[in-house]
Design an enzyme around this catalytic site. Structure first.
Site, PDB file in Angstrom:
ATOM      1  CB  SER A 170       1.357  -1.917 -10.525  1.00  0.00           C
ATOM      2  OG  SER A 170       1.716  -1.694  -9.176  1.00  0.00           O
ATOM      3  CG  HIS A 207       3.130   1.692 -12.317  1.00  0.00           C
ATOM      4  ND1 HIS A 207       3.094   2.943 -12.885  1.00  0.00           N
ATOM      5  CD2 HIS A 207       2.437   1.797 -11.157  1.00  0.00           C
ATOM      6  CE1 HIS A 207       2.406   3.766 -12.107  1.00  0.00           C
ATOM      7  NE2 HIS A 207       1.997   3.096 -11.047  1.00  0.00           N
ATOM      8  CG  ASP A 231       2.206   1.806  -7.628  1.00  0.00           C
ATOM      9  OD1 ASP A 231       1.954   2.905  -8.165  1.00  0.00           O
ATOM     10  OD2 ASP A 231       1.751   0.721  -8.042  1.00  0.00           O
ATOM     11  CG  MET A 277       2.172   3.695  -2.038  1.00  0.00           C
ATOM     12  SD  MET A 277       0.866   2.507  -1.678  1.00  0.00           S
ATOM     13  CE  MET A 277       0.276   2.179  -3.340  1.00  0.00           C
ATOM     14  CG  HIS A 313       2.394   6.439  -9.200  1.00  0.00           C
ATOM     15  ND1 HIS A 313       1.214   5.725  -9.111  1.00  0.00           N
ATOM     16  CD2 HIS A 313       2.084   7.724  -8.886  1.00  0.00           C
ATOM     17  CE1 HIS A 313       0.233   6.531  -8.746  1.00  0.00           C
ATOM     18  NE2 HIS A 313       0.732   7.743  -8.598  1.00  0.00           N
ATOM     19  CG  MET A 320       0.970   7.474  -5.064  1.00  0.00           C
ATOM     20  SD  MET A 320       0.137   5.881  -5.127  1.00  0.00           S
ATOM     21  CE  MET A 320       1.472   4.875  -5.744  1.00  0.00           C
ATOM     22  CG  MET A 331      -4.121   8.511  -9.345  1.00  0.00           C
ATOM     23  SD  MET A 331      -3.045   7.067  -9.541  1.00  0.00           S
ATOM     24  CE  MET A 331      -3.963   5.776  -8.699  1.00  0.00           C
ATOM     25  N   GLY A 339      -3.374   4.316  -3.317  1.00  0.00           N
ATOM     26  CA  GLY A 339      -3.061   3.707  -2.022  1.00  0.00           C
ATOM     27  C   GLY A 339      -3.030   2.193  -2.059  1.00  0.00           C
ATOM     28  CG  PHE A 340      -4.959   0.135  -0.534  1.00  0.00           C
ATOM     29  CD1 PHE A 340      -4.208  -0.645   0.340  1.00  0.00           C
ATOM     30  CD2 PHE A 340      -5.488   1.343  -0.092  1.00  0.00           C
ATOM     31  CE1 PHE A 340      -3.996  -0.225   1.646  1.00  0.00           C
ATOM     32  CE2 PHE A 340      -5.276   1.782   1.215  1.00  0.00           C
ATOM     33  CZ  PHE A 340      -4.533   0.987   2.090  1.00  0.00           C
ATOM     34  N   GLY A 341      -3.680  -1.566  -4.513  1.00  0.00           N
ATOM     35  CA  GLY A 341      -3.983  -2.281  -5.743  1.00  0.00           C
ATOM     36  C   GLY A 341      -5.298  -3.029  -5.581  1.00  0.00           C
ATOM     37  N   GLY A 342      -5.772  -3.609  -6.661  1.00  0.00           N
ATOM     38  CA  GLY A 342      -6.935  -4.482  -6.588  1.00  0.00           C
ATOM     39  C   GLY A 342      -8.282  -3.786  -6.438  1.00  0.00           C
ATOM     40  CG  ASP A 373      -1.894   3.554 -11.382  1.00  0.00           C
ATOM     41  OD1 ASP A 373      -2.251   2.379 -11.193  1.00  0.00           O
ATOM     42  OD2 ASP A 373      -0.995   4.122 -10.721  1.00  0.00           O
ATOM     43  N   GLY A 374      -5.145   2.030 -12.054  1.00  0.00           N
ATOM     44  CA  GLY A 374      -6.095   1.565 -11.046  1.00  0.00           C
ATOM     45  C   GLY A 374      -7.268   0.824 -11.645  1.00  0.00           C
ATOM     46  N   GLY A 375      -7.318  -0.473 -11.379  1.00  0.00           N
ATOM     47  CA  GLY A 375      -8.477  -1.271 -11.796  1.00  0.00           C
ATOM     48  C   GLY A 375      -8.547  -1.589 -13.275  1.00  0.00           C
ATOM     49  N   GLY A 413      -1.802  -3.900 -12.259  1.00  0.00           N
ATOM     50  CA  GLY A 413      -1.146  -4.665 -11.204  1.00  0.00           C
ATOM     51  C   GLY A 413      -1.732  -6.043 -11.103  1.00  0.00           C
TER      52      GLY A 413
HETATM   53  C1  DX5 Z   1      -2.593   2.433  -6.567  1.00  0.00           C
HETATM   54  C2  DX5 Z   1      -1.371   2.260  -7.417  1.00  0.00           C
HETATM   55  C3  DX5 Z   1      -1.572   1.371  -8.573  1.00  0.00           C
HETATM   56  C4  DX5 Z   1      -1.930  -0.046  -8.236  1.00  0.00           C
HETATM   57  C5  DX5 Z   1      -2.655  -0.638  -9.417  1.00  0.00           C
HETATM   58  O1  DX5 Z   1      -2.417   3.461  -5.687  1.00  0.00           O
HETATM   59  O2  DX5 Z   1      -0.954   3.525  -7.918  1.00  0.00           O
HETATM   60  O3  DX5 Z   1      -0.469   1.414  -9.450  1.00  0.00           O
HETATM   61  O4  DX5 Z   1      -0.853  -0.851  -7.894  1.00  0.00           O
HETATM   62  O5  DX5 Z   1      -3.098  -1.899  -9.104  1.00  0.00           O
HETATM   63  P1  DX5 Z   1      -4.351  -2.564  -9.833  1.00  0.00           P
HETATM   64  O6  DX5 Z   1      -4.021  -2.660 -11.273  1.00  0.00           O
HETATM   65  O7  DX5 Z   1      -4.447  -3.891  -9.154  1.00  0.00           O
HETATM   66  O8  DX5 Z   1      -5.550  -1.687  -9.587  1.00  0.00           O
HETATM   67 ZN    ZN Z   2       0.605   3.565  -9.521  1.00  0.00          ZN
END
Ligand code: DX5
Ligand code: ZN
Length: 223
Positions: free
Chosen positions: A7, A32, A34, A36, A65, A67, A136, A141-144, A174-176, A196
């Protein structure tokens, strides 16, 4: 086929072209992206003009993706910008199936994404029409963030259902996701991994992607 889709949200936006080159060299198949809108999710990222300019800098498959609320308003823009796979959220509009069919009619690959609170059963009927289902594994909404392990049960259920019905589909998580938990995701039936921070914050993205591929190989889905 197992695919890693880093991502770009975790990349340095000041040098996105180089960041894309870096992950391509490191062995990623997809990028990927994202998108938003600050309404569907409480964060704003980037839109079609940005994708259109990085399109020139990369030959990776663009896994977009969305959102955003009422994504049908912008589908044409994202296809034109260079999306190879366009994923909308099940929860983002009144009639997601109509939007899925529209994307397909434009000869673009189509994905559907479900948030953590949406049950597997909600999308069973739509599976045959999709190229990819995105589950998901965090609140979007957020990475990390940390991966929600319960979501892997949902992945397992959907993979089982798809196999029983003879539906061939990519399941993306997707996510974590990290090199340490990718094996759990592939064992549950996922085959496209978004990562990401795990990839972009790593000293060696190549090493991380390699580890992810090894983890996938040694943890196949078994019914
Ligand atoms: C969150 C995004 C993800 C995000 C993943 O809403 O859809 O794609 O960037 O980031 P990581 O891999 O850091 O969780
Ligand atoms: Zn995503």
């Amino acid at each position: 086929m197992f695919i890693v889709s880093p991502s770009v949200l975790a990349a340095d936006f000041a040098k996105l072209g180089d960041e894309l080159k870096k992950i391509e060299k490191a062995g990623a198949e997809y990028a990927h992206l994202d998108v938003m809108d600050g309404i569907f999710v409480p964060n704003i990222s980037f839109g079609a003009p940005m994708i259109s300019s990085i399109r020139k800098a990369s030959s990776l498959i663009f896994d977009v993706h969305l959102m955003i609320t009422e994504p049908q308003r912008y589908v044409d823009d994202f296809i034109k910008a260079g999306a190879d796979i366009l994923t909308i959220h099940y929860e983002s509009c009144e009639n997601p199936l109509e939007v899925v069919r529209y994307i397909k009619s434009k000869e673009c690959k189509v994905g559907l994404s479900i948030k953590p609170a949406t049950p597997a059963e909600a999308i069973y009927d739509m599976l045959p029409e999709l190229d990819m289902l995105l589950v998901m594994t965090v609140e979007p909404g957020f990475g990390g963030q940390k991966m929600m392990p319960d979501m892997l049960e949902k992945v397992r259920k959907i993979r089982k259902y798809a196999n029983e019905k003879g539906i061939k589909i990519d399941i993306e998580v997707d996510g974590g996701l990290t090199a340490d938990n990718v094996g759990l995701a592939t064992a549950a039936g996922a085959n496209v991994i978004v990562a990401g921070s795990a990839v972009y914050n790593a000293k060696s993205p190549k090493e991380v992607i390699k580890k992810m591929k090894e983890a996938a190989l040694s943890n196949p889905f078994v019914d």
